[in-house]
Design a protein around this motif. Structure first.
Motif, short mmCIF file in Angstrom:
data_model
loop_
_atom_site.label_atom_id
_atom_site.label_comp_id
_atom_site.label_asym_id
_atom_site.label_seq_id
_atom_site.Cartn_x
_atom_site.Cartn_y
_atom_site.Cartn_z
N GLN A 92 26.67 -5.81 24.74
CA GLN A 92 27.52 -6.08 25.90
C GLN A 92 28.33 -7.36 25.73
N GLN A 93 27.94 -8.20 24.80
CA GLN A 93 28.73 -9.40 24.55
C GLN A 93 30.11 -9.06 24.00
N ASN A 94 30.23 -7.86 23.41
CA ASN A 94 31.49 -7.48 22.78
C ASN A 94 32.08 -6.17 23.31
N TYR A 95 31.27 -5.34 23.94
CA TYR A 95 31.74 -4.03 24.38
C TYR A 95 31.25 -3.73 25.80
N HIS A 96 32.04 -2.94 26.53
CA HIS A 96 31.65 -2.48 27.87
C HIS A 96 32.01 -1.01 28.01
N PHE A 97 31.27 -0.30 28.86
CA PHE A 97 31.64 1.06 29.20
C PHE A 97 32.98 1.05 29.93
N GLU A 98 33.72 2.11 29.74
CA GLU A 98 34.95 2.27 30.51
C GLU A 98 34.62 2.91 31.86
N GLY A 99 35.48 2.68 32.82
CA GLY A 99 35.28 3.29 34.13
C GLY A 99 34.67 2.32 35.12
N TYR A 100 34.25 2.89 36.27
CA TYR A 100 33.79 2.07 37.39
C TYR A 100 32.28 2.19 37.57
N LEU A 101 31.65 1.06 37.79
CA LEU A 101 30.23 1.03 38.14
C LEU A 101 30.05 1.37 39.61
N ALA A 102 30.92 0.83 40.46
CA ALA A 102 30.87 1.09 41.90
C ALA A 102 32.31 1.34 42.37
N PRO A 103 32.77 2.59 42.31
CA PRO A 103 34.16 2.90 42.69
C PRO A 103 34.51 2.46 44.10
N SER A 104 33.56 2.58 45.03
CA SER A 104 33.86 2.22 46.42
C SER A 104 34.14 0.73 46.58
N GLN A 105 33.63 -0.07 45.64
CA GLN A 105 33.86 -1.51 45.69
C GLN A 105 34.88 -1.98 44.68
N GLY A 106 35.44 -1.01 43.93
CA GLY A 106 36.42 -1.37 42.90
C GLY A 106 35.81 -2.18 41.77
N LEU A 107 34.51 -1.99 41.53
CA LEU A 107 33.79 -2.77 40.51
C LEU A 107 33.67 -1.94 39.23
N SER A 108 34.31 -2.40 38.17
CA SER A 108 34.25 -1.70 36.89
C SER A 108 33.15 -2.29 36.03
N PHE A 109 32.76 -1.55 34.98
CA PHE A 109 31.74 -2.06 34.06
C PHE A 109 32.21 -3.35 33.39
N ALA A 110 33.51 -3.45 33.14
CA ALA A 110 34.05 -4.64 32.48
C ALA A 110 33.92 -5.88 33.37
N ASP A 111 33.75 -5.68 34.68
CA ASP A 111 33.62 -6.82 35.60
C ASP A 111 32.22 -7.40 35.62
N VAL A 112 31.27 -6.68 35.04
CA VAL A 112 29.88 -7.14 35.06
C VAL A 112 29.65 -8.07 33.88
N PRO A 113 29.28 -9.31 34.13
CA PRO A 113 29.06 -10.25 33.02
C PRO A 113 27.78 -9.93 32.27
N ASN A 114 27.70 -10.44 31.06
CA ASN A 114 26.50 -10.27 30.26
C ASN A 114 25.42 -11.24 30.72
N GLY A 115 24.17 -10.90 30.50
CA GLY A 115 23.08 -11.82 30.78
C GLY A 115 22.63 -11.83 32.23
#
Length: 208
Positions: A92-115
């Motif tokens: 996760q330090q270098n790669y993230h899933f594409e798409g949304y983790l929580a679509p209703s909140q507009g939260l994508s996987f890329a928005d989730v920090p590592n650690g």
């Protein structure tokens, strides 16, 4: 936010508590077909058999061999989780899933920090879903009786290994050793993140 973290912690603890609960199915030591703990897989140089607090002798799961059998299963399980977590941190330090983790909140996987910072970003519903999946795994997937601790009948990535063959014993020794290292590794990563004020894998800069 503290209420969210508290709820997540309670849910995950409840889901994982089965690892330490006495088994509802009493298994005799003869059915386990285990050696003396000092001669079991995982007793490796230079430490050898290491039980300074006497868990095998004083544990609540039966005789010395049955206590060892239970605690070895817990060790193998936590080692596997730690190996997955360590690889997850590095990936996760270098790669993230594409798409949304929580679509209703507009939260994508890329928005989730590592650690550890992810604890305050992932929605409570997401943590609850993970806790349910972990709980279902604990309830539905059981240790096979009379087999080595950690044998859930799912095979070795598609390969069949004969019981007690030299290849199987070597593989189990390697898994236990790597699991122990991974448990230390993931705790070290978390400690490093705290020491470096939230910077994840700060030590990797030494090699860049």
């Amino acid at each position: 936010m503290s209420r969210v973290l508290s709820a997540v912690t309670v849910a995950l603890c409840m889901a994982g508590s089965a690892a330490f609960a006495p088994s509802s199915v009493k298994t005799s030591s003869s059915a386990l077909n285990v050696l003396a703990p000092e001669k079991e897989v995982g007793v490796q140089a230079p430490v050898g058999f290491f039980d300074p607090l006497g868990f095998c002798k004083n544990g609540p799961y039966g005789n010395r061999e049955e206590n060892f059998y239970h605690y070895r299963g817990v060790e193998v399980k936590h080692g596997r989780i730690a190996m997955a977590a360590t690889l997850g941190m590095l990936t996760q330090q270098n790669y993230h899933f594409e798409g949304y983790l929580a679509p209703s909140q507009g939260l994508s996987f890329a928005d989730v920090p590592n650690g550890l910072k992810a604890l305050s970003v992932v929605p409570l519903a997401g943590w609850c879903q993970m806790a349910v999946v972990i709980g279902m795994h604990e309830v539905l997937i059981k240790q096979r009786e009379g087999r080595a601790p950690g044998d859930f009948g799912t095979g070795y990535f598609g390969f069949a290994l004969d019981d007690q063959s030299s290849k199987q014993l070597r593989g189990l020794n390697v898994e236990i050793a790597n699991g122990r290292l991974a448990m230390l590794g993931i705790l070290g990563m978390f400690a490093s993140e705290i020491v470096h004020n939230g910077e994840v894998l700060a030590e990797t800069k030494l090699f860049s």
